[in-house]
Design a protein around this motif. Structure first.
Motif, PDB file in Angstrom:
ATOM      1  N   LEU A 230       0.810  -1.207   0.000  1.00 44.79           N
ATOM      2  CA  LEU A 230       0.000   0.000   0.000  1.00 44.79           C
ATOM      3  C   LEU A 230       0.843   1.256   0.000  1.00 44.79           C
ATOM      4  O   LEU A 230       0.335   2.352  -0.203  1.00 44.79           O
ATOM      5  N   ALA A 231       2.145   1.133   0.218  1.00 43.52           N
ATOM      6  CA  ALA A 231       3.010   2.308   0.230  1.00 43.52           C
ATOM      7  C   ALA A 231       3.162   2.858  -1.178  1.00 43.52           C
ATOM      8  O   ALA A 231       3.245   2.119  -2.135  1.00 43.52           O
ATOM      9  N   VAL A 232       3.174   4.176  -1.309  1.00 43.64           N
ATOM     10  CA  VAL A 232       3.347   4.821  -2.599  1.00 43.64           C
ATOM     11  C   VAL A 232       4.726   5.443  -2.638  1.00 43.64           C
ATOM     12  O   VAL A 232       5.021   6.354  -1.866  1.00 43.64           O
TER      13      VAL A 232
ATOM     14  N   ASP B   7      12.029   9.898 -14.390  1.00 40.55           N
ATOM     15  CA  ASP B   7      11.183   8.818 -13.898  1.00 40.55           C
ATOM     16  C   ASP B   7      10.548   9.155 -12.558  1.00 40.55           C
ATOM     17  O   ASP B   7      11.148   9.831 -11.721  1.00 40.55           O
ATOM     18  N   ALA B   8       9.327   8.653 -12.348  1.00 41.49           N
ATOM     19  CA  ALA B   8       8.667   8.757 -11.054  1.00 41.49           C
ATOM     20  C   ALA B   8       7.955   7.446 -10.775  1.00 41.49           C
ATOM     21  O   ALA B   8       7.320   6.869 -11.672  1.00 41.49           O
ATOM     22  N   ALA B   9       8.075   6.931  -9.578  1.00 45.22           N
ATOM     23  CA  ALA B   9       7.365   5.729  -9.167  1.00 45.22           C
ATOM     24  C   ALA B   9       5.944   6.114  -8.788  1.00 45.22           C
ATOM     25  O   ALA B   9       5.723   7.008  -7.972  1.00 45.22           O
ATOM     26  N   VAL B  10       4.958   5.456  -9.391  1.00 45.43           N
ATOM     27  CA  VAL B  10       3.558   5.796  -9.180  1.00 45.43           C
ATOM     28  C   VAL B  10       2.960   5.015  -8.031  1.00 45.43           C
ATOM     29  O   VAL B  10       2.316   5.567  -7.136  1.00 45.43           O
ATOM     30  N   THR B  11       3.162   3.696  -8.032  1.00 49.44           N
ATOM     31  CA  THR B  11       2.567   2.846  -7.003  1.00 49.44           C
ATOM     32  C   THR B  11       3.199   1.460  -7.074  1.00 49.44           C
ATOM     33  O   THR B  11       3.937   1.142  -8.000  1.00 49.44           O
TER      34      THR B  11
ATOM     35  N   GLY C 189      -6.278   9.203 -20.128  1.00 48.36           N
ATOM     36  CA  GLY C 189      -5.035   9.364 -19.384  1.00 48.36           C
ATOM     37  C   GLY C 189      -5.202   9.665 -17.913  1.00 48.36           C
ATOM     38  O   GLY C 189      -4.215   9.935 -17.226  1.00 48.36           O
ATOM     39  N   VAL C 190      -6.425   9.595 -17.396  1.00 45.28           N
ATOM     40  CA  VAL C 190      -6.677   9.960 -16.000  1.00 45.28           C
ATOM     41  C   VAL C 190      -6.466   8.782 -15.061  1.00 45.28           C
ATOM     42  O   VAL C 190      -5.849   8.919 -14.000  1.00 45.28           O
ATOM     43  N   HIS C 191      -6.969   7.622 -15.436  1.00 47.29           N
ATOM     44  CA  HIS C 191      -6.976   6.477 -14.529  1.00 47.29           C
ATOM     45  C   HIS C 191      -5.930   5.431 -14.912  1.00 47.29           C
ATOM     46  O   HIS C 191      -5.647   5.211 -16.093  1.00 47.29           O
ATOM     47  N   LEU C 192      -5.394   4.794 -13.894  1.00 55.30           N
ATOM     48  CA  LEU C 192      -4.447   3.698 -14.032  1.00 55.30           C
ATOM     49  C   LEU C 192      -5.070   2.445 -13.430  1.00 55.30           C
ATOM     50  O   LEU C 192      -5.555   2.467 -12.296  1.00 55.30           O
TER      51      LEU C 192
ATOM     52  N   ALA D 264      -2.373  11.447  -8.758  1.00 50.24           N
ATOM     53  CA  ALA D 264      -2.324  11.350  -7.295  1.00 50.24           C
ATOM     54  C   ALA D 264      -2.897   9.990  -6.928  1.00 50.24           C
ATOM     55  O   ALA D 264      -4.062   9.862  -6.554  1.00 50.24           O
ATOM     56  N   CYS D 265      -2.061   8.970  -7.050  1.00 51.22           N
ATOM     57  CA  CYS D 265      -2.538   7.582  -6.960  1.00 51.22           C
ATOM     58  C   CYS D 265      -2.908   7.201  -5.524  1.00 51.22           C
ATOM     59  O   CYS D 265      -2.044   7.061  -4.655  1.00 51.22           O
ATOM     60  N   GLU D 266      -4.208   7.060  -5.294  1.00 44.24           N
ATOM     61  CA  GLU D 266      -4.735   6.501  -4.049  1.00 44.24           C
ATOM     62  C   GLU D 266      -5.440   5.204  -4.419  1.00 44.24           C
ATOM     63  O   GLU D 266      -6.620   5.210  -4.791  1.00 44.24           O
ATOM     64  N   PRO D 267      -4.755   4.068  -4.352  1.00 45.68           N
ATOM     65  CA  PRO D 267      -5.266   2.817  -4.907  1.00 45.68           C
ATOM     66  C   PRO D 267      -6.602   2.382  -4.305  1.00 45.68           C
ATOM     67  O   PRO D 267      -6.828   2.473  -3.095  1.00 45.68           O
ATOM     68  N   ARG D 268      -7.491   1.929  -5.212  1.00 43.29           N
ATOM     69  CA  ARG D 268      -8.789   1.372  -4.813  1.00 43.29           C
ATOM     70  C   ARG D 268      -8.886  -0.032  -5.414  1.00 43.29           C
ATOM     71  O   ARG D 268      -8.684  -0.226  -6.604  1.00 43.29           O
TER      72      ARG D 268
END
Length: 338
Positions: free
Chosen positions: A19-21, A30-34, A45-48, A67-71
């Motif tokens: 759950l850590a981002v 580069d950026a780590a998303v999740t 391009g909004v949702h992953l 702003a990835c808040e995983p669901r």
């Protein structure tokens, strides 16, 4: 990604770690998303959409990429994997083993209703890809000893086989933006290679002047993904830096005899890009100090997301579980030609 590849990445990881981002990687593109693997981006391009594994179980998750808040979208004891968005971005198709064998299911992005099964046969389906017009879904189809590409109506029905190489296997289909071509992975020429075919709606005839295959000896090329605007393909390869490639024109229908795979020493697995006619020089678009897989483009085509499965050198201790990264400014944005 194929289950054989994904299985090697599934480890017992504490839920808190999953759950850590991760934070953005300072001083790089580069950026780590999740945490996760099998990334898919919505057409806007909004949702992953992506997959997270806990022990040997896998489920599909979603978030907004900025702003990835995983669901969690699917919850089942069987593995759910390989998500892909519908062209309108409102639905996700994925592969699931909840009925005992691999089948395709469709679920709304908002999770408002339960997943609906759209394939039901004796084979196993994986790696779904929705056609740009929304009418069909291509997928990897395991039928007995033979693995090929299947096509099924997006609302479900009897699949049709697309089998350009009866003597080989085909998998991981990806649609071109115009819906007229499929890129796929084949072992027809020994190692895993990328082939591009024009799809004829009525006959599924794979042989045309636009059918080509790219050969990079002593390497494996996988996970093709079409650029949304420009006519080129991203894919993953473990070919060493400087490896040359050749193109085989299949319009004559003469492929020669299948070759036996030869053992080779692979290099780091990176994301590369190549023109869709498979004739240009290839270009690496991921860092050299990580192993990558499953590329997917942002809607404007300027950035690419991919799974990072392992790292080398100074980054080796940073990757504690598969992560999804985004690389910005892979290519300058261009307007689609009309």
């Amino acid at each position: 990604a194929p289950w054989s590849v994904v299985a090697s990445l599934v480890v017992a990881v504490p839920l808190a770690l999953l759950l850590a981002v991760p934070a953005a990687l300072a001083g790089s593109k580069d950026a780590a998303v999740t945490r996760g693997l099998d990334p898919a981006l919505s057409p806007d391009g909004v949702h992953l959409a992506f997959v997270r594994a806990t022990g040997t179980n896998m489920d599909v998750w979603v978030c907004e990429i900025e702003a990835c808040e995983p669901r969690r979208l699917t919850t089942h004891a069987a593995r759910d994997k390989s998500p892909a968005f519908s062209p309108d971005g409102k639905k996700i198709v994925f592969a699931s083993w909840r009925e005992g064998t691999g089948d395709l299911f469709v679920v709304p992005l908002d999770g408002s209703t339960a997943p609906v099964r759209i394939t039901d046969d004796e084979g196993e389906e994986d790696d779904p890809a929705w056609s740009p017009d929304g009418s069909r879904i291509a997928f990897t189809w395991l039928r007995g000893p033979k693995t090929t590409v299947g096509l099924v109506a997006s609302g479900g029905g009897t699949p049709a086989a697309f089998d350009p190489f009866p003597a080989g296997t085909e998998s991981q289909p990806a649609w071109s933006g115009d819906g007229e071509r499929l890129a796929l992975v084949t072992d027809r020429f020994a190692d895993l290679d990328i082939a591009v075919f024009r799809i004829e709606d009525e006959t599924l005839d794979p042989i045309s002047a636009d059918s080509r295959i790219v050969r990079i000896p002593e390497s494996s090329e996988m996970a093709p993904a079409w650029h949304p605007i420009q006519d080129w393909i991203a894919y993953t390869s473990d070919a060493k830096q400087g490896a040359s490639h050749s193109t085989i024109d299949m319009s004559e229908g003469s492929f020669g005899r299948p070759r036996r795979p030869q053992p080779f020493e692979p290099g780091p697995r990176n994301v590369w890009r190549l023109s869709a006619n498979l004739s240009s020089s290839r270009m690496r678009v991921s860092p050299t100090d990580v192993h990558t897989d499953d590329p997917a483009f942002t809607a404007d085509g300027t950035s690419v997301v991919y799974t990072v499965t392992d790292a080398l050198g100074k980054r080796a201790r940073q990757i504690r579980a598969p992560e999804i990264w985004i690389r910005y400014k892979v290519v300058k944005a261009k307007k689609r030609k009309r």
